[in-house]
Design a protein around this motif. Structure first.
Motif, PDB file in Angstrom:
ATOM      1  N   MET A   1       0.845  -1.169   0.000  1.00 15.21           N
ATOM      2  CA  MET A   1       0.000   0.000   0.000  1.00 15.21           C
ATOM      3  C   MET A   1       0.894   1.236   0.000  1.00 15.21           C
ATOM      4  N   ASN A   2       0.559   2.214  -0.794  1.00 12.25           N
ATOM      5  CA  ASN A   2       1.305   3.455  -0.913  1.00 12.25           C
ATOM      6  C   ASN A   2       0.360   4.591  -0.545  1.00 12.25           C
ATOM      7  N   LYS A   3       0.361   5.019   0.725  1.00 11.51           N
ATOM      8  CA  LYS A   3      -0.556   6.054   1.211  1.00 11.51           C
ATOM      9  C   LYS A   3       0.205   7.008   2.116  1.00 11.51           C
ATOM     10  N   VAL A   4       0.049   8.300   1.880  1.00 13.05           N
ATOM     11  CA  VAL A   4       0.732   9.330   2.642  1.00 13.05           C
ATOM     12  C   VAL A   4      -0.310  10.302   3.176  1.00 13.05           C
ATOM     13  N   ILE A   5      -0.152  10.683   4.446  1.00 10.12           N
ATOM     14  CA  ILE A   5      -0.995  11.719   5.041  1.00 10.12           C
ATOM     15  C   ILE A   5      -0.061  12.750   5.649  1.00 10.12           C
ATOM     16  N   LEU A   6      -0.211  14.005   5.246  1.00 11.90           N
ATOM     17  CA  LEU A   6       0.656  15.087   5.709  1.00 11.90           C
ATOM     18  C   LEU A   6      -0.176  16.270   6.167  1.00 11.90           C
ATOM     19  N   MET A   7       0.354  17.019   7.116  1.00 12.96           N
ATOM     20  CA  MET A   7      -0.237  18.298   7.487  1.00 12.96           C
ATOM     21  C   MET A   7       0.901  19.283   7.644  1.00 12.96           C
ATOM     22  N   GLY A   8       0.787  20.404   6.952  1.00 11.68           N
ATOM     23  CA  GLY A   8       1.837  21.402   7.024  1.00 11.68           C
ATOM     24  C   GLY A   8       1.419  22.687   6.346  1.00 11.68           C
ATOM     25  N   ARG A   9       2.376  23.585   6.216  1.00 10.00           N
ATOM     26  CA  ARG A   9       2.124  24.895   5.598  1.00 10.00           C
ATOM     27  C   ARG A   9       2.897  25.012   4.287  1.00 10.00           C
ATOM     28  N   LEU A  10       2.271  25.670   3.306  1.00  8.76           N
ATOM     29  CA  LEU A  10       2.938  25.906   2.034  1.00  8.76           C
ATOM     30  C   LEU A  10       4.095  26.868   2.237  1.00  8.76           C
ATOM     31  N   THR A  11       5.251  26.531   1.669  1.00  6.75           N
ATOM     32  CA  THR A  11       6.423  27.392   1.794  1.00  6.75           C
ATOM     33  C   THR A  11       6.362  28.577   0.835  1.00  6.75           C
ATOM     34  N   ARG A  12       5.582  28.440  -0.230  1.00 10.60           N
ATOM     35  CA  ARG A  12       5.371  29.538  -1.193  1.00 10.60           C
ATOM     36  C   ARG A  12       4.110  29.222  -1.986  1.00 10.60           C
ATOM     37  N   ASP A  13       3.661  30.152  -2.805  1.00 11.60           N
ATOM     38  CA  ASP A  13       2.481  29.911  -3.637  1.00 11.60           C
ATOM     39  C   ASP A  13       2.754  28.754  -4.598  1.00 11.60           C
ATOM     40  N   PRO A  14       1.711  27.982  -4.942  1.00  6.54           N
ATOM     41  CA  PRO A  14       1.909  26.857  -5.873  1.00  6.54           C
ATOM     42  C   PRO A  14       2.422  27.333  -7.233  1.00  6.54           C
ATOM     43  N   ASP A  15       3.264  26.504  -7.850  1.00  7.91           N
ATOM     44  CA  ASP A  15       3.732  26.727  -9.218  1.00  7.91           C
ATOM     45  C   ASP A  15       2.754  25.981 -10.121  1.00  7.91           C
ATOM     46  N   VAL A  16       1.987  26.712 -10.918  1.00  8.51           N
ATOM     47  CA  VAL A  16       0.906  26.112 -11.703  1.00  8.51           C
ATOM     48  C   VAL A  16       1.226  26.205 -13.187  1.00  8.51           C
ATOM     49  N   ARG A  17       1.028  25.080 -13.865  1.00 10.05           N
ATOM     50  CA  ARG A  17       1.197  25.016 -15.323  1.00 10.05           C
ATOM     51  C   ARG A  17       0.048  24.224 -15.904  1.00 10.05           C
TER      52      ARG A  17
ATOM     53  N   LEU B   1       5.387  21.515   1.088  1.00  7.75           N
ATOM     54  CA  LEU B   1       4.817  21.615   2.425  1.00  7.75           C
ATOM     55  C   LEU B   1       5.932  21.556   3.459  1.00  7.75           C
ATOM     56  N   ALA B   2       5.902  22.460   4.417  1.00 12.24           N
ATOM     57  CA  ALA B   2       6.783  22.396   5.582  1.00 12.24           C
ATOM     58  C   ALA B   2       6.017  21.647   6.659  1.00 12.24           C
ATOM     59  N   VAL B   3       6.478  20.446   6.980  1.00  9.84           N
ATOM     60  CA  VAL B   3       5.809  19.581   7.945  1.00  9.84           C
ATOM     61  C   VAL B   3       6.664  19.525   9.206  1.00  9.84           C
ATOM     62  N   ASP B   4       6.095  19.973  10.326  1.00  4.00           N
ATOM     63  CA  ASP B   4       6.830  19.983  11.592  1.00  4.00           C
ATOM     64  C   ASP B   4       7.172  18.575  12.042  1.00  4.00           C
ATOM     65  N   ARG B   5       8.342  18.463  12.645  1.00  2.50           N
ATOM     66  CA  ARG B   5       8.761  17.204  13.259  1.00  2.50           C
ATOM     67  C   ARG B   5       8.400  17.247  14.734  1.00  2.50           C
ATOM     68  N   ARG B   6       8.209  16.075  15.317  1.00  3.66           N
ATOM     69  CA  ARG B   6       7.964  16.026  16.758  1.00  3.66           C
ATOM     70  C   ARG B   6       9.221  16.375  17.530  1.00  3.66           C
ATOM     71  N   PHE B   7      10.364  15.938  17.028  1.00  3.49           N
ATOM     72  CA  PHE B   7      11.642  16.193  17.690  1.00  3.49           C
ATOM     73  C   PHE B   7      12.582  16.822  16.682  1.00  3.49           C
ATOM     74  N   ALA B   8      13.327  17.822  17.122  1.00  4.99           N
ATOM     75  CA  ALA B   8      14.284  18.486  16.231  1.00  4.99           C
ATOM     76  C   ALA B   8      15.487  17.575  16.014  1.00  4.99           C
ATOM     77  N   ARG B   9      16.082  17.690  14.831  1.00  2.00           N
ATOM     78  CA  ARG B   9      17.267  16.917  14.480  1.00  2.00           C
ATOM     79  C   ARG B   9      18.377  17.900  14.124  1.00  2.00           C
ATOM     80  N   ARG B  10      19.577  17.619  14.576  1.00  3.16           N
ATOM     81  CA  ARG B  10      20.705  18.497  14.281  1.00  3.16           C
ATOM     82  C   ARG B  10      21.103  18.310  12.823  1.00  3.16           C
ATOM     83  N   GLY B  11      21.100  19.400  12.053  1.00  4.09           N
ATOM     84  CA  GLY B  11      21.461  19.350  10.642  1.00  4.09           C
ATOM     85  C   GLY B  11      22.959  19.358  10.441  1.00  4.09           C
ATOM     86  N   GLN B  12      23.376  19.237   9.176  1.00  3.05           N
ATOM     87  CA  GLN B  12      24.806  19.207   8.853  1.00  3.05           C
ATOM     88  C   GLN B  12      25.495  20.522   9.198  1.00  3.05           C
TER      89      GLN B  12
END
Length: 153
Positions: free
Chosen positions: A1-17, A34-45
Motif C-alpha cells: 500500500m502506498n498512502k501518505v498523510i501530511l499536514m503542514g504549511r505551504l512554503t510559497r504559492d503553488p507553481d501552476v502550469r 509543504l513544511a511539515v513539523d517534526r515532533r523532535f528536532a534533528r541536528r542538521g549538517q
C-alpha cells in the motif's frame, strides 16, 4: 500500500502550469512544497536544529485547479496521496532522482480566522457563545454576523 498523510504549511504559492493531454484537453498541474513539523528536532549538517521537513507535492486536474485558486504561502493544509519516485538526466549529464507526493485529496487544516490570528490580522466579529447562552435543549444561539464563517448552511 502506498498512502501518505501530511499536514503542514505551504512554503510559497503553488507553481501552476497547464499541460495538453492526448485528447486535446488542458490539465492543470500544481506543484508546491509543504513544511511539515517534526515532533523532535534533528541536528542538521550545518549544526542548526531542523524542526521541519520540506516535502514536494504535485496535484493534477481538479486538485491542481483547487491549489491554484485557494492555496497560498503559509496556508495550513492536510494532504493525502501517494509517493512517486522518478529520475531524469540534467543538463550536466548527471542523473537526478526525485520523490514527490501525488495529491489525491487536500483540504484546509485551519479556519481563515485562525490563519489571520497568526499573521496578526485577526479582528473578532462577535464574542464567542458561552454556556449561559444555551437554550433548554442544550443548543447555543449563533451570534449575529458569523453566518458566512460557518462550514455548513
Amino acid at each position: 500500500m502506498n498512502k501518505v498523510i501530511l499536514m503542514g504549511r505551504l512554503t510559497r504559492d503553488p507553481d501552476v502550469r497547464y499541460s495538453q493531454s492526448q485528447s486535446g484537453e488542458q490539465m492543470c498541474i500544481a506543484r508546491y512544497t509543504l513544511a511539515v513539523d517534526r515532533r523532535f528536532a534533528r541536528r542538521g549538517q550545518d549544526g542548526n536544529d531542523q524542526s521541519a521537513d520540506f516535502i514536494g507535492c504535485v496535484a493534477f486536474g481538479k486538485q491542481g485547479e483547487f491549489a491554484e485558486k485557494y492555496l497560498h504561502q503559509g496556508t495550513k493544509i492536510a494532504v493525502t496521496g501517494r509517493i512517486q519516485t522518478g529520475s531524469y538526466t540534467n543538463k550536466d549529464g548527471q542523473k537526478v532522482y526525485t520523490t514527490d507526493v501525488v495529491v489525491e485529496e487536500q483540504e484546509f487544516a485551519e479556519s481563515k480566522n485562525s490563519a489571520g490570528q497568526e499573521s496578526g490580522g485577526y479582528q473578532p466579529q462577535a464574542a464567542p457563545a458561552s454556556p449561559a447562552d444555551a437554550s433548554a435543549e442544550g443548543f447555543m444561539k449563533i451570534p449575529n454576523g458569523i453566518e458566512n464563517d460557518l462550514p455548513f448552511k
